[in-house]
Design an enzyme around this catalytic site. Structure first.
Site, short mmCIF file in Angstrom:
data_model
loop_
_atom_site.label_atom_id
_atom_site.label_comp_id
_atom_site.label_asym_id
_atom_site.label_seq_id
_atom_site.Cartn_x
_atom_site.Cartn_y
_atom_site.Cartn_z
CE1 TYR A 189 -27.19 -4.07 -34.85
CE2 TYR A 189 -28.05 -1.84 -34.65
CZ TYR A 189 -27.48 -2.84 -35.41
OH TYR A 189 -27.19 -2.61 -36.73
CB SER A 243 -25.14 0.75 -36.70
OG SER A 243 -26.33 1.50 -36.73
N1 LIG Z 1 -30.66 -2.47 -42.01
C1 LIG Z 1 -30.27 -1.42 -41.29
O1 LIG Z 1 -31.02 -0.47 -41.07
C2 LIG Z 1 -28.85 -1.35 -40.75
C3 LIG Z 1 -28.39 -0.12 -40.25
C4 LIG Z 1 -27.10 -0.06 -39.74
C5 LIG Z 1 -26.29 -1.18 -39.74
N2 LIG Z 1 -26.80 -2.36 -40.22
C6 LIG Z 1 -25.92 -3.51 -40.19
O2 LIG Z 1 -25.76 -4.00 -41.51
C7 LIG Z 1 -25.62 -5.41 -41.48
C8 LIG Z 1 -26.69 -6.07 -42.32
O3 LIG Z 1 -27.96 -5.59 -41.92
P1 LIG Z 1 -29.31 -6.34 -42.34
O4 LIG Z 1 -30.40 -5.33 -42.31
O5 LIG Z 1 -29.11 -7.13 -43.57
O6 LIG Z 1 -29.42 -7.30 -41.05
P2 LIG Z 1 -30.20 -8.64 -40.86
O7 LIG Z 1 -30.48 -8.79 -39.41
O8 LIG Z 1 -31.35 -8.66 -41.74
O9 LIG Z 1 -29.22 -9.76 -41.40
C9 LIG Z 1 -28.21 -10.26 -40.64
C10 LIG Z 1 -27.67 -11.51 -41.33
O10 LIG Z 1 -26.75 -12.10 -40.43
C11 LIG Z 1 -27.04 -13.47 -40.30
N3 LIG Z 1 -26.62 -13.93 -38.98
C12 LIG Z 1 -27.22 -13.68 -37.78
N4 LIG Z 1 -26.54 -14.30 -36.80
C13 LIG Z 1 -25.48 -14.93 -37.39
C14 LIG Z 1 -24.42 -15.73 -36.88
N5 LIG Z 1 -24.31 -16.02 -35.58
N6 LIG Z 1 -23.50 -16.20 -37.77
C15 LIG Z 1 -23.62 -15.93 -39.09
N7 LIG Z 1 -24.62 -15.19 -39.62
C16 LIG Z 1 -25.53 -14.69 -38.77
C17 LIG Z 1 -28.53 -13.59 -40.52
O11 LIG Z 1 -28.94 -14.88 -40.86
C18 LIG Z 1 -28.74 -12.57 -41.63
O12 LIG Z 1 -28.51 -13.15 -42.89
C19 LIG Z 1 -25.69 -5.82 -40.00
O13 LIG Z 1 -24.40 -5.83 -39.44
C20 LIG Z 1 -26.47 -4.67 -39.40
O14 LIG Z 1 -26.24 -4.55 -38.02
C21 LIG Z 1 -28.04 -2.47 -40.73
#
Ligand SMILES: NC(=O)c1ccc[n+]([C@@H]2O[C@H](COP(=O)([O-])OP(=O)(O)OC[C@H]3O[C@@H](n4cnc5c(N)ncnc54)[C@H](O)[C@@H]3O)[C@@H](O)[C@H]2O)c1
Length: 257
Positions: free
Chosen positions: A163, A150
């Site tokens: 996080y 991130s």
């Molecule tokens: N959306 C943002 O602003 C952002 C910014 C930087 C990084 N990220 C990273 O990008 C990735 C996706 O982000 P997002 O917004 O779709 O996040 P999100 O939280 O919406 O989705 C996370 C997904 O992971 C799954 N998950 C959670 N725990 C799990 C487990 N123990 N085993 C398997 N699956 C599991 C959830 O069911 C979900 O489908 C993540 O790694 C997040 O940290 C997101």
């Protein structure tokens, strides 16, 4: 190999953890549209099955596998299900994390159990998924691992201290693991997305937070899941075969490192 072939993902077997919802679902859909065979591995098994069904309906190839990335037996089963269905594993995209479900609050108020669970999913999860898939990659002397970190790491964004800390760990893991698996033809790279308007993120962010999301970005607009797809595909394709241990920042030009 021609330039176009280098970027070709046709037939590649790609596991996307957290591939059922949010940004992971967009990766799943777009990789399938590019000709890859996709495994949406997610703790939400129903949503993973639904994502796979939508890809099949659109003419792509996919399965959904209920997977808890923090559980070793579950990640082993994920790798076995992938090989049983598609015969091999080419790419692992470690995208699952605990993020949108986490309250934004002072570091002082984070329960210790929540800290531990974030580390278990966001760091141990990547460790276990890499371990489960590596034997197949080593066997064929080819594999691409893409770890989702991130841009919070560059910016030091507060109020989800566990996080942000876990996502910094993802970069250390990426660097050190790349040195352990490079001789086997496996690359390990990371991507740092900026705040991205995934459906899950939007559902859990306040109006003010959402309104700020163009601020400080060279591109002058918010970030959408589709903005990440090109960088993740590059790191999943043969075009990046001599690049490993690196971290690509994709945030519209906010943090510059
Ligand atoms: N959306 C943002 O602003 C952002 C910014 C930087 C990084 N990220 C990273 O990008 C990735 C996706 O982000 P997002 O917004 O779709 O996040 P999100 O939280 O919406 O989705 C996370 C997904 O992971 C799954 N998950 C959670 N725990 C799990 C487990 N123990 N085993 C398997 N699956 C599991 C959830 O069911 C979900 O489908 C993540 O790694 C997040 O940290 C997101």
């Amino acid at each position: 190999m021609s330039t176009n072939t280098r970027f070709d993902l046709t037939g590649r077997v790609v596991i996307i953890t957290g591939g059922a919802k949010g940004i992971g679902k967009v990766y799943a859909r777009e990789f399938a549209a590019a000709g890859a065979r996709v495994v949406a591995a997610d703790i939400d098994g129903d949503a993973a099955a639904e994502t796979a069904a939508q890809i099949l309906a659109a003419g792509g190839e996919a399965i959904g596998v209920r997977t808890d990335v923090a559980d070793e037996a579950s990640t082993t089963a994920m790798a076995e299900a992938t090989i049983a269905k598609f015969g091999t594993i080419d790419v692992l995209i470690n995208n699952a994390s605990l993020m949108s479900v986490l309250e934004r609050r002072s570091w002082f108020d984070i329960p210790v159990e929540e800290w531990d669970r974030v580390m278990a999913v966001n760091l141990r999860g990547i460790f276990l998924c890499c371990r489960a898939t590596f034997p197949e990659m080593r066997r064929k002397r080819f594999g691409k691992i893409v770890n989702i970190s991130s841009s919070r790491v560059w910016e030091g964004v507060p109020n989800r201290l566990h996080y942000t800390t876990s996502k910094a760990g993802v970069i250390g893991l990426t660097r050190a693991l790349s040195r352990e698996v490079g001789e086997h033809g496996v690359t390990v790279n990371a991507v740092t997305p900026g705040y991205t308007l995934s459906d899950t993120q939007q559902a859990t962010s306040s109006g003010n937070y959402l309104a700020m999301q163009s601020d400080g970005r060279a591109m002058g607009r918010p970030q959408y899941p589709e903005d990440l797809v090109g960088a993740v595909m590059f790191l999943s394709s043969a075009a990046s075969d001599y690049m490993t241990g690196q971290t690509l920042n994709v945030d519209g030009g906010k943090a510059m490192h």
